[in-house]
Structure formats: structure tokens, C-alpha cells
Design a protein around this motif. Structure first.
Motif, PDB file in Angstrom:
ATOM      1  N   ILE A 151      19.051   5.125  -1.910  1.00 35.40           N
ATOM      2  CA  ILE A 151      17.774   5.194  -1.192  1.00 35.40           C
ATOM      3  C   ILE A 151      17.417   6.640  -0.874  1.00 35.40           C
ATOM      4  O   ILE A 151      16.259   7.057  -1.013  1.00 35.40           O
ATOM      5  N   TRP A 152      18.417   7.420  -0.459  1.00 33.35           N
ATOM      6  CA  TRP A 152      18.164   8.842  -0.167  1.00 33.35           C
ATOM      7  C   TRP A 152      17.642   9.562  -1.405  1.00 33.35           C
ATOM      8  O   TRP A 152      16.681  10.331  -1.337  1.00 33.35           O
ATOM      9  N   ALA A 153      18.271   9.317  -2.544  1.00 31.42           N
ATOM     10  CA  ALA A 153      17.851   9.989  -3.780  1.00 31.42           C
ATOM     11  C   ALA A 153      16.441   9.568  -4.180  1.00 31.42           C
ATOM     12  O   ALA A 153      15.629  10.393  -4.632  1.00 31.42           O
ATOM     13  N   MET A 154      16.121   8.299  -4.002  1.00 32.08           N
ATOM     14  CA  MET A 154      14.800   7.812  -4.396  1.00 32.08           C
ATOM     15  C   MET A 154      13.707   8.398  -3.521  1.00 32.08           C
ATOM     16  O   MET A 154      12.605   8.705  -3.999  1.00 32.08           O
TER      17      MET A 154
ATOM     18  N   LYS B 152       0.804  -1.209   0.000  1.00 35.46           N
ATOM     19  CA  LYS B 152       0.000   0.000   0.000  1.00 35.46           C
ATOM     20  C   LYS B 152       0.847   1.274   0.000  1.00 35.46           C
ATOM     21  O   LYS B 152       0.304   2.374  -0.167  1.00 35.46           O
ATOM     22  N   ASP B 153       2.152   1.150   0.222  1.00 36.55           N
ATOM     23  CA  ASP B 153       3.040   2.313   0.310  1.00 36.55           C
ATOM     24  C   ASP B 153       3.832   2.444  -0.985  1.00 36.55           C
ATOM     25  O   ASP B 153       4.610   1.553  -1.345  1.00 36.55           O
ATOM     26  N   GLU B 154       3.645   3.569  -1.674  1.00 32.09           N
ATOM     27  CA  GLU B 154       4.313   3.777  -2.951  1.00 32.09           C
ATOM     28  C   GLU B 154       5.820   3.863  -2.795  1.00 32.09           C
ATOM     29  O   GLU B 154       6.589   3.405  -3.656  1.00 32.09           O
ATOM     30  N   ARG B 155       6.295   4.412  -1.673  1.00 25.63           N
ATOM     31  CA  ARG B 155       7.732   4.520  -1.447  1.00 25.63           C
ATOM     32  C   ARG B 155       8.373   3.139  -1.305  1.00 25.63           C
ATOM     33  O   ARG B 155       9.453   2.874  -1.843  1.00 25.63           O
ATOM     34  N   CYS B 156       7.688   2.245  -0.577  1.00 27.65           N
ATOM     35  CA  CYS B 156       8.214   0.894  -0.392  1.00 27.65           C
ATOM     36  C   CYS B 156       8.270   0.139  -1.714  1.00 27.65           C
ATOM     37  O   CYS B 156       9.220  -0.610  -1.974  1.00 27.65           O
TER      38      CYS B 156
ATOM     39  N   ALA C  45      12.481  -2.779   3.049  1.00 31.97           N
ATOM     40  CA  ALA C  45      11.935  -1.511   2.556  1.00 31.97           C
ATOM     41  C   ALA C  45      11.065  -0.846   3.617  1.00 31.97           C
ATOM     42  O   ALA C  45      11.174   0.361   3.873  1.00 31.97           O
ATOM     43  N   GLY C  46      10.196  -1.618   4.246  1.00 31.19           N
ATOM     44  CA  GLY C  46       9.340  -1.050   5.289  1.00 31.19           C
ATOM     45  C   GLY C  46      10.128  -0.568   6.488  1.00 31.19           C
ATOM     46  O   GLY C  46       9.801   0.462   7.088  1.00 31.19           O
ATOM     47  N   THR C  47      11.172  -1.311   6.857  1.00 27.30           N
ATOM     48  CA  THR C  47      12.002  -0.902   7.997  1.00 27.30           C
ATOM     49  C   THR C  47      12.718   0.410   7.706  1.00 27.30           C
ATOM     50  O   THR C  47      12.818   1.287   8.575  1.00 27.30           O
ATOM     51  N   LEU C  48      13.217   0.569   6.490  1.00 24.64           N
ATOM     52  CA  LEU C  48      13.892   1.814   6.115  1.00 24.64           C
ATOM     53  C   LEU C  48      12.940   2.999   6.186  1.00 24.64           C
ATOM     54  O   LEU C  48      13.307   4.077   6.679  1.00 24.64           O
ATOM     55  N   ILE C  49      11.707   2.814   5.725  1.00 24.82           N
ATOM     56  CA  ILE C  49      10.723   3.899   5.775  1.00 24.82           C
ATOM     57  C   ILE C  49      10.353   4.216   7.222  1.00 24.82           C
ATOM     58  O   ILE C  49      10.240   5.389   7.619  1.00 24.82           O
ATOM     59  N   ALA C  50      10.187   3.176   8.039  1.00 23.47           N
ATOM     60  CA  ALA C  50       9.706   3.378   9.406  1.00 23.47           C
ATOM     61  C   ALA C  50      10.754   4.019  10.310  1.00 23.47           C
ATOM     62  O   ALA C  50      10.416   4.848  11.163  1.00 23.47           O
ATOM     63  N   LEU C  51      12.031   3.650  10.139  1.00 25.68           N
ATOM     64  CA  LEU C  51      13.060   4.070  11.087  1.00 25.68           C
ATOM     65  C   LEU C  51      13.911   5.241  10.600  1.00 25.68           C
ATOM     66  O   LEU C  51      14.615   5.856  11.405  1.00 25.68           O
TER      67      LEU C  51
ATOM     68  N   GLY D 113      18.877  -6.371  -3.238  1.00 32.23           N
ATOM     69  CA  GLY D 113      19.037  -6.769  -1.851  1.00 32.23           C
ATOM     70  C   GLY D 113      17.949  -6.276  -0.919  1.00 32.23           C
ATOM     71  O   GLY D 113      17.874  -6.729   0.225  1.00 32.23           O
ATOM     72  N   ILE D 114      17.102  -5.355  -1.363  1.00 29.69           N
ATOM     73  CA  ILE D 114      16.052  -4.790  -0.523  1.00 29.69           C
ATOM     74  C   ILE D 114      14.737  -5.513  -0.809  1.00 29.69           C
ATOM     75  O   ILE D 114      14.242  -5.496  -1.932  1.00 29.69           O
TER      76      ILE D 114
END
Length: 297
Positions: free
Chosen positions: A287-290, A170-174, A188-194, A182-183
Motif C-alpha cells: 500500500i505504501w508503494a502504491m 471518485k478517488d483514484e487512489r482508492c 481502501a477509503g479508511t486507509l486513505i482517510a486515516l 482483501g481490500i
């Protein structure tokens, strides 16, 4: 305390970041105050001598007024809930690992050895359940309890993975981050959450430095000394990215054409873990750029 802040005119409030800090930051911010959270590691250098409540308050006041101070973003309740989901999964994985290591150690005392990893743990459970002749009855009964624990925790992890996969869909970023080598959905969800608000980092290297993936420096004048990786910031995200790139390296050995020549050349000159850290730092920049520019891989 909230009654006190209700009667104060809008002001700057500095707090050390801790477990309860996001709650109090949101509550005080609702009273029109400007609340800023500071990492305890950035407050410590301002401590002079003895530790008292008054001295701590003075130190925080000094730290929050510094123009170059870096602050911790205040998480919303939804962000905290999402982060809690991934931390719960990490707890379950740690419990499974502890139970598997316990069974492996006890079986080795009876001369029963198996492979490492999840495949090896499945073999251990099978040996325990199938009446291994080298095990006394009492030992078999006790290890069966450990096997039940392993299977119960694995079932819980599977339920959490399914729930987190639905959140990721449901998350477009993920969905964009999953395209990074490797992601996966959990990573992906952990990176967005933390990670919080990625726009507070000026560049991808700043984000990599925040995760402790860049080397320490002990330089002076024209002498530049580069040391080991700093290991600063969020340990969970750092470990996650390094392990993700280790999986990429393992796949690269079996299928070299699918990986960049930069990585292949680095693998010839450096140990696998060093290569994984370098790849993790580069992946952090991607990831930062995306996430900040909305770019696609």
C-alpha cells in the motif's frame, strides 16, 4: 490564545496531539507559525517528576526540539470529515454487534442457540418475530425491540456503505487500492482517510511499524531478541488489515492456486492469526508503494 499568537513573531509551536489539536494547529499555522504535533507517547519519556502545566510546557518544548522526533501530520477539514465517516460506520457496527450479542445471550437462557455472525443474527431475529414457543410473551416483546434496533442499525450501515462507495469511486487512489487482495471499498477509503501523508514514511516497513504490525525488539549487542507485534499506532488500521488478510486466508483454503506459495508455506508452519499479521505487514508495504510511487498492483 489566538490574540497572543497574532502579536508573536513567526516561531515554532509544539503541541501534544489530541482531539482538538488539528483545529488549533490550523488556526495557529494561519498566523505564519510553524506548528508541530507530537504524540503523547513520545512526550512522556521527557517528563521528570510532578505534573503541572508549566512542567508539561517545558517537556513539550524539549520534545519538539529533538532532531529525531516524529510528528503527527495536521489533517485538513476534508480529511477529518472523511475520517469521521468511517468512524461513524465503526460506531454503527459496534452497536449492531452489541445488540446481536444481547439477543444471543438472552435467547440462550431459553435454550435457543444459533450460528455466529450475520447469518446467525438473521436467524435470531427470525425466531423472535415468528413466535418461538419456548419464549414467554413478555420475553418475545422485549426481544422484538432488540430486533427492531438491529434492523435499524443495519439499514444505517447500508446507507453509509453506499455513501462511502460513491466517495471511493471518485478517488483514484482508492480505485487502485481495491486491487489489493482483501481490500474493499470501505477498507481502501479508511486507509486513505486515516493514514495521512504516506510520503513521511521512508519505506513500507516504516509504515507497517507505524501501524504496529512489526515485532518488538529487546536487543543488546550481538543478542537479538524479537518479541510479539508492537501494536503501536492506529488500532483501527491495524485491525482492518489483519481482518482483511484473514478473509484472504479463508478463501485460500478453498482455492489454493490463487494465493502465493509464500503464504501457503507459511500456513503450514504457523497459526492462521500469525500468518494474517505477516501478510498484513507485507500488504502495508504494498500500500505504501502504491500511494507514494503511484504504482499499480
Amino acid at each position: 490564545m489566538l490574540t497572543l499568537f497574532k502579536h508573536l513573531p513567526p516561531c515554532l509551536v509544539g503541541m501534544e496531539a489530541c482531539g482538538t489539536a488539528p483545529h488549533w494547529a490550523r488556526a495557529i499555522s494561519a498566523l505564519t507559525h510553524d506548528v508541530r504535533l507530537i504524540s503523547p507517547a513520545y512526550v512522556k519519556p521527557y517528563v521528570k517528576r510532578s505534573k503541572t502545566d508549566a512542567a508539561d510546557a517545558a517537556v513539550i518544548c524539549e520534545a519538539v526540539s529533538r532532531p529525531q522526533m516524529r510528528f503527527v501530520p495536521v489533517k485538513s477539514p476534508d480529511d477529518q470529515a472523511l475520517a469521521l465517516s468511517y468512524k461513524t460506520r465503526s460506531l454503527m457496527v459496534a452497536q449492531r454487534t452489541a445488540a446481536v450479542n444481547t439477543m444471543r445471550a438472552h435467547l440462550s437462557e431459553f435454550g435457543i442457540i444459533s450460528r455466529q455472525g450475520l447469518i446467525g443474527s438473521a436467524e435470531l431475529v427470525s425466531l423472535t418475530r415468528n413466535g418461538e414457543e419456548r419464549l414467554p410473551d413478555l420475553a418475545r416483546e422485549n426481544l422484538a425491540e432488540v430486533a427492531d434496533l438491529i434492523e435499524a442499525v443495519e439499514a444505517k450501515i447500508a446507507q453509509l456503505d453506499a455513501k462511502l462507495a460513491d466517495i471511493v469511486k471518485k478517488d483514484e487512489r482508492c480505485r487502485r487500492l481495491i486491487k489489493v487482495p482483501g481490500i474493499g471499498p470501505v477498507a481502501a477509503g479508511t486507509l486513505i482517510a486515516l493514514s495521512g501523508d504516506m510520503k513521511r514514511f521512508r519505506s513500507g516497513r516504516d509504515y507497517a511499524a507505524r501501524l504496529g504490525l512489526t515485532p518488538r525488539q529487546n536487543s543488546s549487542g550481538e543478542r537479538v531478541r524479537i518479541g510479539r507485534m508492537s501494536k503501536a499506532g492506529n488500532r483501527d488500521l491495524r485491525v482492518l488489515l489483519v481482518l482483511a488478510q484473514m478473509s484472504v486466508i479463508r478463501r485460500a483454503r478453498s482455492n489454493p492456486p490463487r494465493i502465493s506459495t509464500w503464504v501457503l508455506d507459511l500456513m503450514k508452519r504457523r497459526p492462521s492469526l500469525v500468518v494474517a499479521v505477516a501478510m498484513a505487514a507485507k500488504t502495508a508495504g504494498i500500500i505504501w508503494a502504491m500511494l507514494t510511487r503511484g504504482e499499480e498492483l
